[in-house]
Design a protein around this motif. Structure first.
Motif, short mmCIF file in Angstrom:
data_model
loop_
_atom_site.label_atom_id
_atom_site.label_comp_id
_atom_site.label_asym_id
_atom_site.label_seq_id
_atom_site.Cartn_x
_atom_site.Cartn_y
_atom_site.Cartn_z
N ASP A 185 103.40 24.57 -26.25
CA ASP A 185 104.30 23.50 -25.62
C ASP A 185 103.33 22.94 -24.69
O ASP A 185 102.10 23.24 -24.17
N ILE A 186 103.37 21.68 -24.16
CA ILE A 186 102.58 20.95 -22.98
C ILE A 186 102.62 21.70 -21.74
O ILE A 186 101.21 21.94 -20.94
N THR A 187 103.32 22.66 -21.25
CA THR A 187 103.65 23.39 -20.08
C THR A 187 102.52 24.47 -20.24
O THR A 187 101.54 24.46 -19.22
N ARG A 188 102.22 25.08 -21.36
CA ARG A 188 101.10 26.24 -21.27
C ARG A 188 99.76 25.51 -21.43
O ARG A 188 98.79 25.81 -20.84
N VAL A 189 99.66 24.25 -22.08
CA VAL A 189 98.34 23.42 -22.00
C VAL A 189 97.93 23.22 -20.63
O VAL A 189 96.89 23.46 -20.30
N MET A 190 99.05 22.73 -19.96
CA MET A 190 98.78 22.01 -18.47
C MET A 190 98.35 23.12 -17.52
O MET A 190 97.39 23.21 -16.84
#
Length: 122
Positions: free
Chosen positions: A85-90
């Protein structure tokens, strides 16, 4: 269909991480104060101290690993991996950025110290 995290979830996750970091800092400060109150602890004399070059090499390798992980997560997210998900990426991207900036600051200080030594009169 891949569901993307909305901004509220991302902000909530960042706030939770910040809270955890602040709690960890408080615990470390409490332990530091407690150590000063209790007196110094005995350090084993047989403990080996790594050389500066070893420590710097490990730091560079750690930064490289963090950057590689961030790159892999970003690529997986861009490819539509449902487990990323985008959270982990950010978060991975920010860790990568902070670690690289810290390494750059260490390099700058080492270069400045070298220049100071070279400019000393003999």
């Amino acid at each position: 269909m891949v569901q993307r995290a909305d901004i509220n979830n991302v902000l909530s996750e960042i706030r939770n991480l910040r809270t955890q970091m602040m709690q960890n800092q408080r615990i470390e400060q409490d332990q530091s104060v407690r150590g000063r109150i209790d007196g110094p602890r005995q350090v084993q004399e047989t403990q080996e101290v790594p050389s500066f070059s070893d420590m710097l090499g490990k730091a560079v390798n750690n930064v490289h690993e963090v950057q590689s992980q961030a790159s892999e997560l970003r690529t997986a997210y861009e490819m539509g991996d449902p487990n990323v998900d985008i959270t982990r990426v950010m978060i991975a991207a920010q860790k990568s950025s902070v670690s690289f900036e810290a390494l750059t600051q260490v390099r700058n200080r080492v270069v400045r110290a070298y220049e100071d030594i070279m400019n000393m009169p003999i």
